[in-house]
Scaffold this active site. Structure first.
Site, PDB file in Angstrom:
ATOM      1  N   GLY A   1      21.117 -18.712  24.823  1.00  0.00           N
ATOM      2  CA  GLY A   1      19.864 -18.246  25.395  1.00  0.00           C
ATOM      3  C   GLY A   1      19.185 -17.126  24.641  1.00  0.00           C
ATOM      4  O   GLY A   1      17.961 -17.017  24.671  1.00  0.00           O
TER       5      GLY A   1
ATOM      6  N   GLN B   1      24.686 -23.109  22.896  1.00  0.00           N
ATOM      7  CA  GLN B   1      23.844 -22.619  23.995  1.00  0.00           C
ATOM      8  C   GLN B   1      24.755 -22.091  25.097  1.00  0.00           C
ATOM      9  O   GLN B   1      25.728 -21.419  24.807  1.00  0.00           O
ATOM     10  CB  GLN B   1      22.905 -23.718  24.498  1.00  0.00           C
ATOM     11  CG  GLN B   1      21.458 -23.537  24.087  1.00  0.00           C
ATOM     12  CD  GLN B   1      20.777 -22.347  24.748  1.00  0.00           C
ATOM     13  OE1 GLN B   1      21.269 -21.747  25.683  1.00  0.00           O
ATOM     14  NE2 GLN B   1      19.619 -22.005  24.253  1.00  0.00           N
TER      15      GLN B   1
ATOM     16  N   ALA C   1      12.439 -18.681  21.661  1.00  0.00           N
ATOM     17  CA  ALA C   1      12.297 -17.674  20.596  1.00  0.00           C
ATOM     18  C   ALA C   1      13.643 -17.172  20.100  1.00  0.00           C
ATOM     19  O   ALA C   1      13.718 -16.539  19.044  1.00  0.00           O
ATOM     20  CB  ALA C   1      11.461 -16.499  21.102  1.00  0.00           C
TER      21      ALA C   1
ATOM     22  N   CYS D   1      22.499 -24.122  43.401  1.00  0.00           N
ATOM     23  CA  CYS D   1      22.158 -23.264  44.542  1.00  0.00           C
ATOM     24  C   CYS D   1      22.778 -21.889  44.330  1.00  0.00           C
ATOM     25  O   CYS D   1      23.984 -21.780  44.086  1.00  0.00           O
ATOM     26  CB  CYS D   1      22.697 -23.884  45.838  1.00  0.00           C
ATOM     27  SG  CYS D   1      22.071 -23.107  47.337  1.00  0.00           S
TER      28      CYS D   1
ATOM     29  N   ASN E   1      -0.816 -23.158  21.342  1.00  0.00           N
ATOM     30  CA  ASN E   1       0.185 -22.261  20.785  1.00  0.00           C
ATOM     31  C   ASN E   1       0.124 -20.938  21.548  1.00  0.00           C
ATOM     32  O   ASN E   1      -0.949 -20.335  21.682  1.00  0.00           O
ATOM     33  CB  ASN E   1      -0.078 -22.032  19.295  1.00  0.00           C
ATOM     34  CG  ASN E   1       0.939 -21.108  18.662  1.00  0.00           C
ATOM     35  OD1 ASN E   1       0.918 -19.901  18.885  1.00  0.00           O
ATOM     36  ND2 ASN E   1       1.821 -21.662  17.844  1.00  0.00           N
TER      37      ASN E   1
END
Length: 546
Positions: free
Chosen positions: A486, A124, A260, A404, A236
């Site tokens: 991502g 990731q 996805a 931040c 869904n």
């Protein structure tokens, strides 16, 4: 070893110094069951994003860090320590590469084969770089996106507006709260009732409903009263979006943040429960993927229909459009991406997702830094509003942390201030300063951060590699290079960095360099691409003379 791992807290350390101890605590915090999506499986977030390859690697990482000398650098390859070398005390203590494949073979199929052989893991973004802090980590990026939408389309507010979206995972759970932070109403579709209940518990959602009809009634009542409300709808996404169109319910804004990018684990097709999906995935993988393709097409087709009927619709960086396009829906890219439409002006000024983590485990350390941020940056209303809101809404899980979005000058200032607070004893232990990967020069992602670049350089991945090398040269404590975060394997190259503020003069010098070069690279990247805003920022701060 125990399957329950949490970060140590307090002043006692088990490593040679606080720099190494800080990295160990960040690693264990990433897989802490209070923080990670599925700690027992070492899944941090985002479908199958991991901080370590397996439990043997977890123990090896702990052992290596506890025995690492202050002038050694540990090498981690896709979540497994593979060696260490004598370097310098000013060198990174960890250099880390995850999920990186030769481009021709950088596909899900090859990658999955390597995972099955135990040779890789999916890192990731902030999972493999040990910078994950739960939903708060992405919350302000989502907050900034919704703020830009409000500014651009709705006179700076989402009051009276309804947002329809989906997903309540480790990243996507930021959506409902970011909408209500701007005064709007959010209906968020999630198939896992367990995730919904967790988000209700943590204040990210306000109410749970079982039917779209209930959600529409509540949303319209709140919007008419101009009251913020976050509604979690069990269902869904592909089915619910089509049902909404049939009911002629057209929200003001429509998006989606299901996982996805990871069709194997992160996306559930029409007509299946979670249990049914898990069973079919194992017993008949080919049929499972056919069902996913059908759902993707219907899902994105519905979003395009919302757009044609007047809603503001965009993909929220999860590679949804490309997945639907690959499945056979040729109109998928009629939807814009969020980064190019809403975040790029921020990247051009060097504004991005900074975060700091209290290695002490003491929440008071974060609140003391909050006070300094509010005092020092009181000119920046966006920052002040953010800090005040998260103090009220965000509960700490695992090591207390704050994220931040700060601009180029603010980041250099906050690093110096935090290190001085550690040095003076105002804070009870050192602080880890790190960031998300979703930034101007740290992510090459043509379906997200670098989509529709002005000069056509969407797929140029030199920039995150340069960013990583520069951060290593400037003295970051940990530097990582990763693939796919991502948006899925083969769709991005990105880099992460962490530096430990331990109160020393050496840390002060590192921070001064790191927190200049890291955001400065974002300005350079966009100035090079021809953005006037970035060129002006570059002239203003005279980067070449820093």
């Amino acid at each position: 070893m125990s399957n329950v791992l949490i970060s140590p807290t307090g002043p006692e350390i088990s490593c040679q110094n606080w720099e190494i101890e800080g990295l160990l605590r960040l690693f264990l915090n990433s897989i802490d069951p209070r923080v990670a999506e599925s700690s027992k499986d070492l899944i941090v977030y985002g479908g199958r994003g991991k901080a370590a390859r397996n439990y043997e690697a977890v123990q090896a990482i702990i052992d290596e860090l506890q025995n690492l000398a202050t002038d050694e650098t540990l090498l981690i390859q896709s979540g497994k320590p593979v060696g260490k070398f004598k370097t310098y005390e000013s060198s990174p203590r960890i250099v880390n590469a995850s999920s990186v494949l030769v481009p021709h073979w950088s596909t899900d199929n090859y990658f999955s084969e390597l995972i099955d052989k135990g040779l890789m893991m999916y890192g990731q973004s902030t999972a493999a770089s040990w910078a994950y802090i739960g939903v708060q980590g992405v919350l302000q990026g989502t907050f900034e996106t919704m703020g830009e939408i409000a500014r651009k389309h709705f006179n700076h507010t989402l009051q009276g507006k309804i947002v329809l979206t989906s997903g309540l995972g480790g990243m996507s759970a930021a959506q409902p709260l970011s909408v209500t932070m701007h005064g709007g109403v959010c209906i968020v579709v999630e198939i896992s009732e367990e995730k919904i209940d967790q988000r209700l518990k943590n204040n990210y959602c306000d109410i749970k409903v079982n039917t779209l009809e209930e959600a529409i009634v509540l949303a319209k009542e709140a919007a008419n009263a101009k009251k913020p409300l976050a509604i979690a709808l069990i269902g869904n996404v592909s089915e619910v979006y089509r049902e909404a169109l049939k009911a002629n319910f057209i929200p003001d804004i429509v998006t989606d943040q299901t996982s996805a990018h990871d069709l194997h684990m992160g996306y559930i097709p029409n007509g299946l429960s979670l249990v049914q999906a898990e069973t079919l995935r194992k017993k008949n993988t080919a049929h499972y993927y056919e069902l996913i393709k059908e759902s993707l097409i219907l899902h994105v087709e519905a979003m395009v229909n919302f757009k044609e009927r007047g809603a503001i619709v965009f993909e929220y960086g999860n590679n949804l459009r490309n997945q639907a396009y690959q499945a056979g829906y040729e109109q998928a890219f009629q939807l814009p991406g969020f980064a190019s439409d809403y975040l790029r002006p921020l990247y051009c000024e060097g504004r991005g997702p900074c975060r700091w983590i209290a290695l002490s485990g003491n929440p008071e350390d974060i609140y003391k830094i909050d006070e300094i941020v509010l005092e020092t940056f009181n000119h920046d209303k966006r920052v002040a509003r953010w800090i005040q809101f998260v103090q009220e809404k965000i509960f700490f899980n695992g090591l207390p942390a704050r994220t931040c979005w700060l601009d180029y000058e603010e980041r250099e200032q906050i690093g110096a201030l935090i290190n001085e607070m550690v040095k003076s004893g105002e804070l009870s232990a050192p602080i880890a300063i790190t960031r998300d990967h979703s930034e101007g020069s740290t992510m090459a992602a043509p379906f997200r951060e670098t989509e529709n670049m002005l000069d056509g350089s969407d797929v140029v991945a030199d920039w995150p590699i340069l960013n990583a090398m520069l951060n290593a040269s400037a003295g970051a404590s940990m530097v990582s290079i990763q693939n796919g975060g991502g948006v899925g394997i083969g769709n991005s190259v990105h880099s992460g960095m962490t530096v430990i503020a331990d109160g020393s003069d050496e840390a002060s010098e590192r921070l001064r360099k790191i927190l200049v070069v890291d955001p400065g690279m974002s300005i350079i990247r966009h100035a090079d691409a021809g953005y006037e805003q970035a060129k002006k920022a570059l002239d203003k701060i005279k980067l070449g003379k820093r």
